[in-house]
Motif scaffolding. Structure first.
Motif, PDB file in Angstrom:
ATOM      1  N   ASP A 311      48.329  13.060  92.807  1.00 27.13           N
ATOM      2  CA  ASP A 311      48.124  13.467  91.413  1.00 27.13           C
ATOM      3  C   ASP A 311      47.805  14.951  91.309  1.00 27.13           C
ATOM      4  OD1 ASP A 311      48.652  11.131  90.292  1.00 27.13           O
ATOM      5  OD2 ASP A 311      46.581  10.498  89.948  1.00 27.13           O
ATOM      6  N   VAL A 314      50.939  17.068  91.365  1.00 29.65           N
ATOM      7  CA  VAL A 314      51.769  16.935  90.165  1.00 29.65           C
ATOM      8  C   VAL A 314      51.125  17.653  88.979  1.00 29.65           C
ATOM      9  CG1 VAL A 314      52.829  15.310  88.576  1.00 29.65           C
ATOM     10  CG2 VAL A 314      52.625  14.734  90.954  1.00 29.65           C
ATOM     11  N   ASN A 315      49.810  17.509  88.844  1.00 31.97           N
ATOM     12  CA  ASN A 315      49.172  17.986  87.615  1.00 31.97           C
ATOM     13  C   ASN A 315      48.687  19.428  87.678  1.00 31.97           C
ATOM     14  OD1 ASN A 315      49.382  15.661  86.009  1.00 31.97           O
ATOM     15  ND2 ASN A 315      47.805  14.693  87.251  1.00 31.97           N
ATOM     16  N   ARG A 337      58.840  18.348  87.325  1.00 30.48           N
ATOM     17  CA  ARG A 337      57.401  18.065  87.380  1.00 30.48           C
ATOM     18  C   ARG A 337      56.977  17.248  86.168  1.00 30.48           C
ATOM     19  NH1 ARG A 337      53.007  20.739  90.140  1.00 30.48           N
ATOM     20  NH2 ARG A 337      54.410  22.261  91.004  1.00 30.48           N
ATOM     21  N   GLN A 338      57.534  17.624  85.006  1.00 30.25           N
ATOM     22  CA  GLN A 338      57.201  16.890  83.790  1.00 30.25           C
ATOM     23  C   GLN A 338      57.654  15.431  83.905  1.00 30.25           C
ATOM     24  OE1 GLN A 338      57.862  19.433  80.378  1.00 30.25           O
ATOM     25  NE2 GLN A 338      58.210  17.619  79.148  1.00 30.25           N
ATOM     26  N   ARG A 341      55.285  13.458  85.855  1.00 27.73           N
ATOM     27  CA  ARG A 341      54.013  13.202  85.191  1.00 27.73           C
ATOM     28  C   ARG A 341      54.088  12.018  84.233  1.00 27.73           C
ATOM     29  NH1 ARG A 341      51.651  19.114  83.365  1.00 27.73           N
ATOM     30  NH2 ARG A 341      51.162  19.869  85.427  1.00 27.73           N
ATOM     31  N   GLN A 413      51.792  16.394  79.551  1.00 28.35           N
ATOM     32  CA  GLN A 413      50.907  15.626  80.418  1.00 28.35           C
ATOM     33  C   GLN A 413      51.482  14.248  80.719  1.00 28.35           C
ATOM     34  OE1 GLN A 413      48.531  16.908  81.986  1.00 28.35           O
ATOM     35  NE2 GLN A 413      48.574  18.822  80.869  1.00 28.35           N
ATOM     36  N   GLY A 414      52.683  13.972  80.241  1.00 25.51           N
ATOM     37  CA  GLY A 414      53.338  12.727  80.589  1.00 25.51           C
ATOM     38  C   GLY A 414      53.143  11.597  79.601  1.00 25.51           C
TER      39      GLY A 414
END
Lengths: 610, 116
Positions: A311, A314-315, A337-338, A341, A413-414
């Motif tokens: 995590d 990714v974040n 990446r988005q 997420r 943020q997904g």
């Protein structure tokens, strides 16, 4: 009878294995393309775009023009391997066909040509090919020397930090490095026996003639074939998978496939096209300003490929897009990446039911959507209101009291489902209002409205709007000698490609300085909403890094076009920070000012009335 | 008067000895700035969602800190993650990151019961 020797077996086995694995991988990725991507591929497969793709492959996959722009030696290194080896294969193939006089011959003939073609038979362009094959081998070998230097002193080739290898990479890399020296040795020794070498292999062959070369010939060719075979077997599992993937990726991209919302085969293709060159590490502010060394795009992609994704990786990203701009393969790194997420969606669940509000119709107006962040910098709103009243624009302040977020912070943020709920609400309000233009002060909202909402009315950021007013002559600005420097907000610059509008505005009335890192390579202010991990001290480090670059020439005012950037920089206390709307509103020439013409008119008017 | 979070709560007994702080521990590990929060309520005052409905990060934070996680998941869904709270915080608390992490923690705990 085909010329054959047992040493071709490792090469053949490796090649068959390689093609089988690559075919299987490509099939599984292309199968999972989403609808839109499939549509574009089907539409453009037989069109001019295919030729464009081929020319891009020559430029980027063989010559590596983008890496040349970063560093000459680095570009040469990549070109010597890619173009040099490619031409070696092609020239070897042609040479063997010319030699045998047949178009089709054994598939290993081009690779092991020197061993089999020991006769003195003359064929068309023989001396040319003998020269060119040695020349190409020399090019590849010089590239190999550069690669060795890069391994130990990467700074010479313009790279501060490079990637660490995983085990597959190391095996494939070792095999790759052995291929060309072994080829040189094998050909030289054959030339020493049969005298069929060129300027390089021939000379080296003469040098070797004092040794018992007859016993060394076969082992050398075996070693050459083995290193080829090992490289081919490990290629699909190592970073060298980028060689075949990149070619397919360029075709798909030229045909019009785009990175979608969900992780698909196209994303998988992009991940495999990453050569892990590490160019994105050096440009990442998190790396050199905040000392986070394991979250860059190249690490994200590696972790995803080998299923070790965490995590944190990714974040922890500002999504500023500097890596996308620098990537020589042109991967959509922030979008991937988005996608990674994205959270699980709950079908049928509707969020934000409380935001249902009725609005009245506002036909013929422009909608002003300030954005959440702009409400924290009310000076921007006041400035925009001044400009509106100055030009007599009929406007409707959409989020003056009860605003709804544009949805982009959620999406980044997904939380796609939540974002879509908000978007549909805003969409309905905008469409129902019947307004003709949507104007926003926040680059985050701007990108969202422009790209994700699919509105049929034009969307402007206030920089574009002010530029338009200036061009139409509706706004006139006082000339100032203030020196200003402009900071490109990530979402407005790299995100929406608006570089010139703010610069044109500033150049028209103040003294604008340039900085070393602007436009495509502009720095991030550190306040990015995309990062939900970064803590305040690290954010401050990134902000100060950007501020140091921007205030190098000690400008009077630091101008930006994003409320978030403004908020971040204000706390840096290094320069006066203003939004472009504020500085424009401060320098408006109002109609009541006593300009020469105005005074004359007024006097004449008075006389008439009298 | 605008409702920015203060209301009369029904009477209840809070036994601080029986608090389950394990999930708050995850938050403070991930967002260390959460410890600096002094519950001033600036985040709630600036909130975009609170213009529409009673939504109070200060209260949520307090409930979470005490381990009273009932109904918090639905409450957190009101947040639009716009990030204003982060900018107004006088103590530099990344409130947005706290909400983001709370959502993920609560989704793992309570959303599993919902049949998808």
């Amino acid at each position: 009878m085909m010329p054959y020797e047992h040493f071709v077996i490792p090469f053949l086995a490796g090649t068959f294995f390689l093609f089988a694995v690559i075919f299987f991988k490509f099939y599984s990725w292309l199968k999972t393309l989403d609808k839109k991507q499939r549509y574009f591929v089907n539409k453009n497969i037989f069109s001019f775009k295919t030729i464009l793709a081929i020319s891009e492959i020559v430029k980027e996959a063989l010559i590596h023009l983008k890496i040349y722009k970063k560093n000459l030696l680095l570009g040469y290194m990549h070109m010597s391997f890619a173009l040099g080896w490619f031409l070696l294969i092609i020239a070897g193939r042609i040479e063997s066909s010319l030699h045998s006089g047949k178009f089709f011959n054994a598939p290993w003939m081009g690779i092991f040509f020197k061993y089999f073609a020991t006769d003195t038979k003359d064929f068309y362009l023989k001396s040319f090919f003998t020269f060119i094959m040695d020349f190409l081998l020399l090019i590849v070998l010089t590239g190999l020397i550069l690669a060795l230097i890069k391994r130990f002193r990467s700074k010479i080739l313009g790279m501060k930090k490079t990637t660490k290898h995983i085990i597959y990479d190391r095996i494939a890399l070792t095999a790759l490095w052995f291929i060309f020296p072994l080829r040189l040795l094998a050909e030289s020794i054959t030339s020493s026996i049969h005298g069929n070498g060129g300027f390089l292999t021939g000379t080296l062959g003469n040098f070797f003639s004092f040794m018992a070369v007859q016993n060394m010939e076969l082992p050398m060719w075996w070693a050459y074939s083995l290193s080829l075979g090992i490289f081919f077997v490990f290629l699909p599992f190592s970073r060298y998978m980028h060689i075949p993937s990149e070619v397919v990726l360029i075709f798909l991209r030229q045909w019009g496939a785009q990175t979608g919302e969900q992780y698909s085969g196209y994303s998988e293709l992009q991940i495999n096209s990453c050569s892990r060159c590490g160019i994105c590490i050096d440009v990442c502010q998190l790396n050199y300003a905040a000392d986070k060394n394991n979250v860059q795009s190249v690490h994200l992609i590696r972790d995803k490929r080998y299923k070790k994704l965490t995590d944190e990786v990714v974040n922890n990203c500002l999504m500023c897009g500097r890596c996308v701009e620098s990537c020589p393969v042109g991967l959509e790194l922030t979008l991937i990446r988005q996608q990674l997420r994205n959270k699980k969606e709950i079908p049928g669940k509707i969020y934000y039911k409380f935001t249902d509000i009725e609005y009245e119709k506002k036909e013929g107006h422009i909608i002003y959507f300030a954005g959440c962040m702009t409400h924290l910098t009310p000076t921007i709103i006041i400035a925009m209101k001044n400009i509106f009243s100055h030009v007599g624009e009929k406007y409707w302040f959409m989020d003056e009291e009860k605003g709804i977020c544009c949805g982009r912070p959620l999406r980044q943020q997904g939380f796609v489902q939540q974002a879509k709920n908000l978007m549909s609400k805003n969409y309905r309000i905008i469409i129902n209002s019947g307004a003709r233009v949507l104007l926003t002060s926040c680059p985050i909202c701007y990108k969202s409205f422009k790209e994700e909402y699919k509105l049929d009315i034009p969307v402007y950021h206030h920089t574009e709007y002010i530029e338009k007013l200036l061009n139409e002559g509706k706004l006139k600005l006082k000339k100032r000698w203030t020196s200003v420097v402009y900071h490109d907000p990530c979402e407005l610059g790299r995100g929406s490609q608006i570089y010139m509008a703010p610069r044109n505005i500033l150049k028209s009335f103040v003294n604008m300085h340039t900085t070393n890192q602007e436009k495509e390579i502009a720095l991030c202010c550190g306040g990015s909403l995309s990062n939900a991990i970064l803590d305040l001290p690290e954010q401050i480090k990134i902000r100060d890094n950007a501020l140091a670059e921007l205030t190098k020439n000690e400008p009077d005012i630091l101008v930006t076009a994003c409320p978030l950037c403004k908020k971040s920089f204000v706390h840096g206390n290094k320069a006066v920070v203003k939004d472009i709307a504020e500085i424009v509103a401060e320098n408006l020439i109002t109609k009541t000012a006593l300009s020469k013409n105005n005074v004359k008119e007024k006097i004449q008017h008075e006389i008439k009335n009298h | 008067m605008q409702n920015w979070g203060f209301s009369v709560a029904p009477s209840r007994i809070i036994d601080l000895d029986k608090d389950d702080v394990s999930s708050y521990k995850i938050i403070t590990d991930k967002v260390p700035s959460a410890k600096r929060c002094l519950m001033c309520g600036a985040c709630s005052a600036s909130c975009t969602s609170k213009e529409h409905i009673a939504f109070n990060f200060r209260k949520i934070h307090l409930m979470f800190r005490r381990g009273q996680l009932q109904n918090l998941s639905e409450e957190l869904d009101k947040c639009m993650l716009c990030g204003k709270c982060r900018l107004v915080c006088p103590r530099g608390v990344n409130a947005r990151a706290i909400i983001f992490n709370m959502r993920i923690i609560l989704n793992d705990m309570t959303y599993k019961n919902i049949k998808v």
